[in-house]
Design a protein around this motif. Structure first.
Motif, PDB file in Angstrom:
ATOM      1  N   ASP A 803       0.834  -1.203   0.000  1.00 15.34           N
ATOM      2  CA  ASP A 803       0.000   0.000   0.000  1.00 15.34           C
ATOM      3  C   ASP A 803       0.871   1.257   0.000  1.00 15.34           C
ATOM      4  N   ALA A 804       1.964   1.212   0.761  1.00 20.40           N
ATOM      5  CA  ALA A 804       2.873   2.379   0.785  1.00 20.40           C
ATOM      6  C   ALA A 804       3.517   2.577  -0.583  1.00 20.40           C
ATOM      7  N   PHE A 805       3.917   1.475  -1.209  1.00 20.59           N
ATOM      8  CA  PHE A 805       4.522   1.576  -2.545  1.00 20.59           C
ATOM      9  C   PHE A 805       3.515   2.113  -3.558  1.00 20.59           C
ATOM     10  N   ARG A 845      13.597  15.225 -10.151  1.00 23.04           N
ATOM     11  CA  ARG A 845      12.588  14.499  -9.355  1.00 23.04           C
ATOM     12  C   ARG A 845      12.523  13.032  -9.772  1.00 23.04           C
ATOM     13  N   ARG A 846      12.575  12.780 -11.077  1.00 22.85           N
ATOM     14  CA  ARG A 846      12.517  11.389 -11.547  1.00 22.85           C
ATOM     15  C   ARG A 846      13.769  10.605 -11.140  1.00 22.85           C
ATOM     16  N   VAL A 847      14.898  11.267 -11.215  1.00 25.60           N
ATOM     17  CA  VAL A 847      16.134  10.584 -10.785  1.00 25.60           C
ATOM     18  C   VAL A 847      16.056  10.232  -9.306  1.00 25.60           C
ATOM     19  N   GLU A 848      15.519  11.165  -8.513  1.00 21.18           N
ATOM     20  CA  GLU A 848      15.372  10.901  -7.086  1.00 21.18           C
ATOM     21  C   GLU A 848      14.427   9.725  -6.852  1.00 21.18           C
ATOM     22  N   PHE A 849      13.369   9.673  -7.612  1.00 20.08           N
ATOM     23  CA  PHE A 849      12.411   8.565  -7.473  1.00 20.08           C
ATOM     24  C   PHE A 849      13.046   7.232  -7.845  1.00 20.08           C
ATOM     25  N   LEU A 850      13.803   7.245  -8.949  1.00 20.12           N
ATOM     26  CA  LEU A 850      14.431   6.002  -9.398  1.00 20.12           C
ATOM     27  C   LEU A 850      15.554   5.560  -8.465  1.00 20.12           C
ATOM     28  N   LYS A 851      16.236   6.517  -7.833  1.00 27.07           N
ATOM     29  CA  LYS A 851      17.360   6.154  -6.973  1.00 27.07           C
ATOM     30  C   LYS A 851      16.943   5.787  -5.549  1.00 27.07           C
ATOM     31  N   THR A 852      15.866   6.317  -5.057  1.00 24.64           N
ATOM     32  CA  THR A 852      15.491   6.114  -3.655  1.00 24.64           C
ATOM     33  C   THR A 852      14.277   5.187  -3.516  1.00 24.64           C
ATOM     34  N   ARG A 858      12.139  -2.307  -3.802  1.00 28.10           N
ATOM     35  CA  ARG A 858      12.529  -3.642  -4.263  1.00 28.10           C
ATOM     36  C   ARG A 858      13.242  -4.412  -3.152  1.00 28.10           C
ATOM     37  N   ALA A 859      14.099  -3.719  -2.414  1.00 32.02           N
ATOM     38  CA  ALA A 859      14.805  -4.385  -1.311  1.00 32.02           C
ATOM     39  C   ALA A 859      13.831  -4.816  -0.219  1.00 32.02           C
ATOM     40  N   LYS A 860      12.888  -3.955   0.075  1.00 31.04           N
ATOM     41  CA  LYS A 860      11.905  -4.292   1.110  1.00 31.04           C
ATOM     42  C   LYS A 860      11.052  -5.481   0.690  1.00 31.04           C
TER      43      LYS A 860
END
Length: 920
Positions: A803-805, A845-852, A858-860
C-alpha cells in the motif's frame, strides 16, 4: 356342600393309605409286615402327648443326623442335612419339627425291631452299635433301651446294656454291643487293683468281672484310659509292677470343655495368654493323647472368643456403619446357632447327672462324640474367625468385597455360610442403591456407599463436581461399568430435579421399592442370573433418555450448539463477511480507542443485514461482543471477539472452560479470516494498480515481484482455510452430531463435545505442543503456532508495504501526469511546452524517485519475500513431521509443486516426502 363333603371324605380316606406308604418307605418293609409301625404312627398322630416337650426343630434334626452317622450312613446324613436346609428355605411346611419327630420315631421303632430280630448277628460282628451319638433325652433312652440291671439274651450272648457302668470313667468308656470273645486286650483301667476317682471324689470298688466284657473296646480307647493324676492331688509312683496311676474322670473333662466352648475356663482346662490358647492343666493326670484331643476340642472356644469379641467391639462402634452392623448381626446369628448346640450339650450333661448315667452307658457324652458333634461348628467358627481377621479395619463396600472373595470356595458348606453372611452384609448397600437410582437420595452417614456427594458444590457444577465414585468402596461383585451407570442414574435424577426443575417420577419406582431385601443376593450372583444387570440397565436408560429429552425439547440444546458453530466458529459466512466489512475501519484503530457500545451497535447492524436475523431471538440475545485484554501495540483486530452467553442446564455442557476454548478457536479463525480478507484487498489493489501504473515501466519489476509474493500468500491462505474449514471444522462437526444423536446419557454428550473441542484445538495448532518451542538436533524452531502467526504478520507487513509503494507510485504518476498536462496547456497557449528550469526540475525528481523509492521498495519486497519463504519452509518442516495425519497432508497441498522442497533440504528427510520420493 356335597362336593366339599366328598372332597373331605376323599382326603380322609386317603390319609391311612398315605401313612401306610410313608411307613413302608421309611422302614423299607413290605405292606404285610409294616402293621406294627403303622399302629405306632397312628398313635403318634392321634396323641399330642407322644410329642416331646422340647419341640425344637434344631434338636430333632441334629438327633436324626447324628443317628445316621452313628449307623455308618454318613452320606445319608449329609443328604438329610441338605434336604432339611432346603425345606427351611422353602417355608412350605410350618410344623417341621413335628414331621421330623414322626419320621424319627418310626425309624427308631424299625431299628429296635430289627435289632431284636438280629441281636446275635450284631454281637457276632463285634462292632459297637453306636459309634457316635447325638445329644439325647435320657427319659426317651430309657423307654427305647433296657435299663441297667436288666439282661437280654439272644443265643446265649449277654448284652452290654445289662452292665452297670455308673462307676466307670475315662475316655475308654464302654458302649454299644460287645462280643465276649473279642481278642482286644483289657484296658489297664479295668485291671484288678485299679481305682477310679468319681465326680464327687470318692473311689469306687474294683470291678473284677469287667475284664470279661470289655473285648469290644478299641485299642486306642484302652490306651487313652491309662491312669494319671487324680483330681486334686499329684501322682504317686509305687514299686515297679504295681498300677497305682489315677486319671481325671472323663465327665469332668467333658464338663470343662462345655465351659471352654463358651469361652469360660474350666477346672482342668485354662486359658494361657502367653500362647493365646487353651491349655490343659499340667498337674492333671491326663495322657498325652487325651491332652491333644482336649486341645483340639478347645479350639472351638478360642474361635468363639475371637468372633464374640469382634462382634462386641464393633457393635459398640457407631462409626462402623450399616454394612458393618449387618456383618455383626450375621456373626451374631451364627453364634446364636452355636449357643443352641451348647444348650443341648448342657441339657444332656444335666440329664445324665440327674439320672445317674455314667460314661460307659449307651449314648452318653464322651470326648470322641464331642469331636463328631463339633465337627461342623468348628468349620463354621474357623470360617467366621477368618472373616473377622481379614475384615479388620474395613467397612462398607470394602468389607463386602473382602467377604465376597471367600465365595469362590470349593466347599459347598463354607460357600453356603459365606453366601448367607454376604446376603445380610449386602442388604444396606442394596437398599442405598435402590434409593439412589430411583429417588436420587443418598443417605451415607458413615461413607460406606461407593457414590460420594460433596454438599458444598453449587448447582451450576452439580454434574461435574458434586457426585463422584468412591473407588475403594465399590464391591468386588459390581463392575466398574455398573458403578458408573449407577452413579449416572442418581446424578441424572438430581440434575433433573435441582437444575432442570423436573420432578417426573422414575418409571418402575414403586415396584422396585417393594422388592424383598433378600434380592440383594442378585448383586453377587450375577454369574447365575442377569436380574441385577437388567434392573440397572433399565433404570439407567430410562432416566438418561428422559434427561436428554428435557435438554433437547425444553432447553433447545441443539439450537445452542448450532449457534456456537455458526457464530463462534464462523460457520455463518455472510454474517462474518458483512461484520468484517463494518468493523474494518474501527478495528484498524489502536485497541485503547475502541468502545464496547460502538462495537455492539455494529454487531446488531450485521445481524439485521444478513440471514442471522432469522435465528431464534433467544439465541441472538445471547450473542455479544467481547474485548480481550489489551497489550501495548495491539489494534482492534487483536482484541476483538464474539461471545455467547450460556446459563441454566446447558451450562453443564458449555462450561466456562469450554467457552474459553471457543474463544481461542474464534480468535484463530478470526485471524485466519482476516488474512483471507486482507489478501483479497491486496489482489484487488494489484489488479487496479497494474493497469494504473502501466505508464511507469520502471515499476514493472516491483509489480511483478508483488504479484508473485501475493500469489504465494494467497495459495498458502487458501489451502490453510480449506484445511481449517473442511478437514477440521466440518469433519469434527459431523462426528459431533453423530455422537450427540447416539448418546445414551449426558456424560456421552459432554464427552463428545469435549472431544470435538480438543480435536479443533489440536488441528488448529492451539494445543500446548504446538504452542511450545520444539528443539530438533542443532536447530531450534519456534512453536508451530508461533510460526503460523509470524506468517500472518508477514502478510500484514506485505499489505502495508505494498500500500505504501502504491501510494508513492501514484504520487509519482500524478506528478508526471501533472507535468504532461502543464506541457500541453502551455503549448495550447502558444508558449513553449517546457522551460529549461522545469525540465531540470522534472529530471531531478525522476532521478530521485528512481534512486530512492524503487531500490528501497525492491529491497523491502525482497526481504519480505525471503522472510516469508523461510517461515513457510520451517512451517512445512514442522507440519510434515506432525503426529496428526491431516496436518501432514496439509504440507503436501502447500508444496504441491515441490517449490519449497527444492529450497529446503530438510524437507527431503521427512517421512512423508521420503515416501513421495520412493513413489516417484
Amino acid at each position: 356342600m356335597s362336593r366339599s363333603h366328598s372332597r373331605e371324605g376323599g382326603s380322609s380316606s386317603a390319609t391311612p393309605a398315605l401313612v401306610k406308604r410313608l411307613c413302608c418307605r421309611v422302614t423299607k418293609l413290605p405292606e404285610n409286615e409294616v402293621q406294627p409301625y403303622l399302629q405306632l404312627a397312628y398313635k403318634l398322630l392321634a396323641s399330642s402327648s407322644s410329642l416331646p416337650v422340647d419341640n425344637d426343630e434344631f434338636q430333632v434334626s441334629e438327633r436324626i443326623r447324628k443317628q445316621l452317622v452313628r449307623r455308618g450312613r454318613e452320606k445319608d446324613a449329609a443328604t438329610f442335612a441338605e434336604l432339611h436346609r432346603k425345606l427351611q428355605t422353602q417355608g412350605l411346611v410350618k410344623n417341621r419339627w413335628a414331621v421330623l419327630h414322626v419320621l424319627k420315631s418310626i425309624s427308631e421303632s424299625e431299628a429296635r425291631h430289627a435289632r431284636d430280630k438280629s441281636t446275635s448277628l450284631l454281637f457276632g460282628q463285634g462292632l459297637p452299635a453306636y459309634a457316635t451319638s447325638t445329644p439325647f433325652n435320657a427319659a426317651a433312652q430309657r423307654r427305647l433301651m433296657p435299663g441297667p440291671g436288666s439282661h437280654e439274651h439272644h443265643g446265649g450272648t449277654p448284652s452290654i446294656h445289662s452292665i452297670d457302668t455308673t462307676g466307670s470313667s475315662g475316655i475308654s468308656s464302654i458302649h454299644g454291643d460287645i462280643r465276649s470273645n473279642d481278642p482286644t486286650p483289657v484296658p489297664q483301667s479295668f485291671l484288678p487293683g485299679t481305682t477310679f476317682a468319681s465326680v464327687d471324689g470318692d473311689k469306687t470298688h474294683r470291678h473284677a468281672a469287667m475284664s470279661r466284657l470289655v473285648g469290644a473296646v478299641s485299642r486306642r480307647d484302652t490306651e487313652s484310659s491309662s491312669a494319671v493324676v487324680p483330681r486334686g492331688g499329684r501322682s504317686t509312683v509305687k514299686a515297679q509292677g504295681e498300677n497305682t496311676s489315677f486319671e481325671i474322670p472323663e465327665t469332668e473333662l467333658v464338663r470343662d470343655l462345655v465351659y471352654v466352648f463358651q469361652g469360660i475356663e474350666g477346672k482342668w482346662v485354662h486359658f494361657d495368654p502367653s500362647k493365646d490358647g487353651y491349655k490343659v492343666d499340667a498337674q492333671a493326670g491326663i495322657p498325652k493323647a487325651i491332652r491333644q484331643l482336649v486341645s483340639k476340642l478347645a479350639e472351638c472356644g478360642w474361635l468363639f472368643n475371637k468372633v464374640k469379641n469382634y462382634v462386641e467391639t464393633r457393635s459398640a462402634d457407631k462409626t462402623f456403619g450399616l454394612v458393618g452392623q449387618s456383618f455383626c448381626a450375621a456373626l451374631q446369628q451364627e453364634l446364636t446357632e452355636y449357643y443352641r448346640l451348647i444348650a443341648v450339650l448342657e441339657s444332656q450333661i444335666q440329664d445324665e447327672v440327674d439320672q445317674g448315667i455314667g460314661l460307659a452307658t449307651h449314648g452318653s457324652i464322651t470326648l470322641r462324640r464331642l469331636v463328631v458333634w463339633t465337627f461342623d461348628p468348628l468349620i463354621r467358627l474357623k470360617t467366621l474367625a477368618a472373616l473377622v481377621d481379614v475384615c479388620k479395619g474395613k467397612k462398607g463396600g470394602a468389607l463386602a468385597s473382602t467377604i465376597y472373595s471367600y465365595m469362590q470356595h470349593g466347599d459347598p458348606f463354607v460357600k453356603s455360610l459365606i453366601k448367607h453372611i454376604l446376603t445380610m452384609v449386602s442388604q444396606p448397600i442394596y437398599a442405598t442403591l435402590l434409593r439412589w437410582i430411583y429417588d436420587g437420595e443418598l443417605e451415607d452417614t458413615h461413607d460406606e456407599f461407593f457414590v460420594a456427594a460433596d454438599p458444598t458444590v453449587k448447582n451450576d457444577r452439580l454434574w461435574h463436581d458434586k457426585y463422584s465414585l468412591r473407588k475403594s468402596m465399590i464391591p468386588a461383585y459390581i463392575t466398574t461399568d455398573q458403578a458408573r451407570r449407577i452413579l449416572l442414574t442418581g446424578k441424572s435424577i438430581n440434575f433433573l430435579r435441582q437444575v432442570c426443575q423436573d420432578r417426573t417420577p422414575t418409571p418402575g419406582r414403586e415396584m422396585a421399592m417393594a422388592f424383598d431385601m433378600s434380592q440383594a443376593e442378585w448383586m453377587f450372583t450375577q454369574d447365575q442370573s442377569n436380574n441385577f444387570q437388567d434392573m440397572i440397565d433399565k433404570v439407567y436408560k430410562e432416566t438418561s433418555r428422559h434427561l436428554l429429552d428435557v435438554l433437547h425439547a425444553k432447553y433447545k440444546f441443539m439450537d445452542h450448539l448450532k449457534a456456537m458453530r455458526r457464530y463462534l466458529l464462523l460457520g455463518q459466512g455472510d454474517f462474518i463477511r458483512h461484520l468484517m466489512d463494518l468493523l474494518e475501519e474501527d478495528l484498524a484503530k489502536p485497541a485503547s480507542n475502541l468502545y464496547l457500545h460502538n462495537l455492539t451497535g455494529i454487531l446488531e447492524t450485521a445481524i439485521r443485514g444478513t440471514n442471522a436475523q432469522f435465528d431464534d431471538s433467544d439465541i441472538l440475545k445471547r450473542l455479544d461482543v467481547r474485548l480481550l485484554e489489551v497489550s501495548p501495540g495491539d489494534t482492534g483486530w487483536d482484541v476483538f471477539s464474539l461471545d455467547y452467553h450460556v446459563d441454566g442446564p446447558i451450562r453443564t455442557v458449555f462450561t466456562p472452560e469450554c467457552m474459553i476454548m471457543y474463544l481461542r478457536v474464534f480468535n484463530f479463525l478470526w485471524r485466519a479470516k482476516r488474512m483471507e480478507y486482507v489478501l483479497a484487498l491486496i489482489w484487488k489493489n494489484q489488479i487496479f494498480n497494474s493497469k494504473l501504473l502501466e505508464s511507469l515501466p520502471e515499476l514493472s519489476r516491483i509489480l511483478h515481484q508483488c504479484h508473485i509474493l501475493g500469489s504465494e500468500m494467497v495459495h498458502f491462505i487458501q489451502q490453510t482455510q480449506y484445511y481449517i474449514s473442511f478437514e477440521v471444522l466440518e469433519c469434527s462437526w459431523h462426528e459431533l452430531l453423530g455422537k450427540v444423536r447416539e448418546a445414551e446419557d449426558l456424560d456421552c454428550v459432554i464427552a463428545a463435545h469435549q472431544v470435538f473441542l480438543d480435536t479443533v484445538i489440536t488441528r488448529c495448532l492451539l494445543d500446548e505442543q504446538s504452542r511450545h518451542d520444539d528443539s530438533r538436533g542443532r536447530v531450534t524452531y519456534q512453536g508451530i503456532l508461533t510460526q503460523l502467526r509470524t506468517i500472518f504478520d508477514l502478510i500484514i507487513d506485505f499489505q502495508q508495504a505494498q500500500d505504501a509503494f502504491y501510494e508513492t507510485a501514484q504520487h509519482e504518476l500524478l506528478a508526471r501526469q501533472h507535468y504532461a498536462k502543464l506541457q500541453r496547456q502551455r503549448t495550447s497557449e502558444g508558449d513553449w511546452g517546457i522551460t529549461e528550469a522545469m525540465e531540470e526540475e522534472e529530471r531531478a525528481r525522476r532521478v530521485e524517485f528512481l534512486k530512492t523509492v524503487i531500490p528501497s521498495t525492491r529491497a523491502k519486497m525482497a526481504v519480505l519475500a525471503q522472510s516469508y519463504q523461510d517461515m513457510v519452509q520451517q512451517f512445512l518442516v514442522m507440519v510434515t513431521s506432525h503426529q496428526d495425519v491431516s496436518l501432514r497432508f496439509l504440507s503436501f497441498r502447500l508444496d504441491f509443486n515441490e517449490h519449497y522442497k527444492a529450497r529446503e533440504p530438510q524437507l527431503y528427510g521427512t517421512p512423508g516426502n521420503m515416501r513421495a520420493k520412493r513413489l516417484t
